[in-house]
Design an enzyme around this catalytic site. Sequence first.
Site, PDB file in Angstrom:
ATOM      1  N   LYS A 110       0.830  -1.206   0.000  1.00 53.64           N
ATOM      2  CA  LYS A 110       0.000   0.000   0.000  1.00 53.64           C
ATOM      3  C   LYS A 110       0.865   1.257   0.000  1.00 53.64           C
ATOM      4  CE  LYS A 110      -4.080  -2.121   2.026  1.00 53.64           C
ATOM      5  NZ  LYS A 110      -4.800  -2.411   3.273  1.00 53.64           N
ATOM      6  N   LYS A 189      -3.773  -9.609 -11.201  1.00 56.36           N
ATOM      7  CA  LYS A 189      -4.864  -9.777 -10.234  1.00 56.36           C
ATOM      8  C   LYS A 189      -5.890  -8.650 -10.426  1.00 56.36           C
ATOM      9  CE  LYS A 189      -5.935  -9.276  -5.398  1.00 56.36           C
ATOM     10  NZ  LYS A 189      -6.140  -8.189  -4.581  1.00 56.36           N
ATOM     11  N   LYS A 192      -9.423  -2.955  -7.936  1.00 54.23           N
ATOM     12  CA  LYS A 192      -9.846  -1.613  -8.370  1.00 54.23           C
ATOM     13  C   LYS A 192      -8.659  -0.665  -8.404  1.00 54.23           C
ATOM     14  CE  LYS A 192     -11.643  -0.930  -3.792  1.00 54.23           C
ATOM     15  NZ  LYS A 192     -11.597  -2.355  -3.439  1.00 54.23           N
TER      16      LYS A 192
HETATM   17  P1  ADP Z   1      -9.212  -4.601  -4.323  1.00 58.98           P
HETATM   18  O1  ADP Z   1      -7.920  -5.320  -4.637  1.00 58.98           O
HETATM   19  O2  ADP Z   1     -10.032  -4.394  -5.534  1.00 58.98           O
HETATM   20  O3  ADP Z   1      -8.960  -3.332  -3.549  1.00 58.98           O
HETATM   21  P2  ADP Z   1      -9.980  -5.677  -1.807  1.00 58.98           P
HETATM   22  O4  ADP Z   1      -8.537  -5.699  -1.403  1.00 58.98           O
HETATM   23  O5  ADP Z   1     -10.879  -4.664  -1.197  1.00 58.98           O
HETATM   24  O6  ADP Z   1     -10.048  -5.565  -3.398  1.00 58.98           O
HETATM   25  O7  ADP Z   1     -10.553  -7.142  -1.574  1.00 58.98           O
HETATM   26  C1  ADP Z   1     -11.752  -7.477  -0.910  1.00 58.98           C
HETATM   27  C2  ADP Z   1     -11.874  -8.993  -0.833  1.00 58.98           C
HETATM   28  O8  ADP Z   1     -11.960  -9.552  -2.146  1.00 58.98           O
HETATM   29  C3  ADP Z   1     -10.683  -9.689  -0.165  1.00 58.98           C
HETATM   30  O9  ADP Z   1     -11.137 -10.821   0.566  1.00 58.98           O
HETATM   31  C4  ADP Z   1      -9.834 -10.114  -1.332  1.00 58.98           C
HETATM   32  O10 ADP Z   1      -9.007 -11.187  -1.027  1.00 58.98           O
HETATM   33  C5  ADP Z   1     -10.891 -10.461  -2.383  1.00 58.98           C
HETATM   34  N1  ADP Z   1     -10.352 -10.189  -3.719  1.00 58.98           N
HETATM   35  C6  ADP Z   1     -10.087  -8.979  -4.248  1.00 58.98           C
HETATM   36  N2  ADP Z   1      -9.611  -9.064  -5.497  1.00 58.98           N
HETATM   37  C7  ADP Z   1      -9.564 -10.383  -5.773  1.00 58.98           C
HETATM   38  C8  ADP Z   1      -9.146 -11.144  -6.920  1.00 58.98           C
HETATM   39  N3  ADP Z   1      -8.708 -10.568  -8.025  1.00 58.98           N
HETATM   40  N4  ADP Z   1      -9.242 -12.475  -6.859  1.00 58.98           N
HETATM   41  C9  ADP Z   1      -9.700 -13.081  -5.743  1.00 58.98           C
HETATM   42  N5  ADP Z   1     -10.109 -12.442  -4.640  1.00 58.98           N
HETATM   43  C10 ADP Z   1     -10.040 -11.100  -4.634  1.00 58.98           C
END
Ligand code: ADP
Length: 319
Positions: A110, A189, A192
């Site tokens: 981050k 991966k 957002k």
């Molecule tokens: P982002 O990466 O979009 O900010 P978050 O970190 O808020 O998403 O993730 C929220 C939840 O969704 C977590 O449990 C995370 O492990 C899961 N998650 C997010 N992106 C993925 C992905 N590409 N594949 C699988 N799980 C994901």
Amino acid sequence: MRILSGIQPSGKLHIGNYFGMMKPALELQEKGEAFLFIADYHALTTSKDPAELKQNTTDVALDFLACGLDPTRTTFFRQSDIPRLLELTWMLSTITPLGLLERCHSYKDKVAKGITPTHALFSYPVLMAADILAYQSNIVPVGRDQKQHLEVTRDLAIKFNNEYGDIFTIPEASIQESVAVVPGIDGQKMSKSYDNHILLFDGKKATKKRIMKIITDSKELEDPKDPDTCNVYLLYKLFAEEQKVAEMADNLRKGGYGYGHAKKQLFEDLWEYMTPFRENREKLEQDLDYVNDVLIDGAKRASKVADKTFDAAKKAIGL
Ligand code: ADP
Ligand code: TRP
């Protein structure tokens, strides 16, 4: 068996969130006593706009309810409606070795992305440990990126129990390996923060446009293609029926089937898959009071469980 998970309200949810976290969490509501919360305290580590935080919290609640969360079975609540969680966070902080937090990838990632390195961002895993331990959770379904945070939680629970007596249940992460990482439209991966996501609830045109942008290799229409390195196929596999998945793989391998064809199929079937959820969401948007009532009721139920843990931990630690 108690199953708990949390999600940060940091923007509209995408299909990586859905397949990586929501769907497994919703399936687990059949298997045990499920707790799910919206991690708004955690979101404060990155979100600086109060109106946006409020809107994102509502959006996450709507997304989960629309996708099948049953609030009579799952205790669904806002993290900040359990303010005593911060008492437990403090107690856990006092036994948290700095080195344990310094090793966390998520913090480093981050900061590398430009997020201000605050104390809260650094101690994020301690608050997450408090979330999990407060409800004596057995199973925590998360994406692979959260695995290290679960290890921190277990370390803290074991350390606290060793020092002060058996207060906490030692939780386990549940990571569905087959869908552990949902690829984004650029093949990395889906996230957002990489702007490579496909939203769960977006307009038809916008969704199609995103899907048509999925990056593929430069093979020609007639060339045979490898499904396992094709991002379109990897996304299709997440939700389409087995037979249709096999058909797409066959078509790709045979040649004469272009990436454009595969994208069109992905779009059409994804749109259809999401239709019942989209209809639910439209109805719920008209009744935000109901959504708020669900969260307040969830917080009451969650407090009943967590208060017992907070009281026991306080007593054990000498407060
Ligand atoms: P982002 O990466 O979009 O900010 P978050 O970190 O808020 O998403 O993730 C929220 C939840 O969704 C977590 O449990 C995370 O492990 C899961 N998650 C997010 N992106 C993925 C992905 N590409 N594949 C699988 N799980 C994901
Ligand atoms: N850190 C998690 C994420 O970013 C969200 C979260 C907060 C969580 N507390 C939790 C997940 C407790 C599981 C259990 O996705």
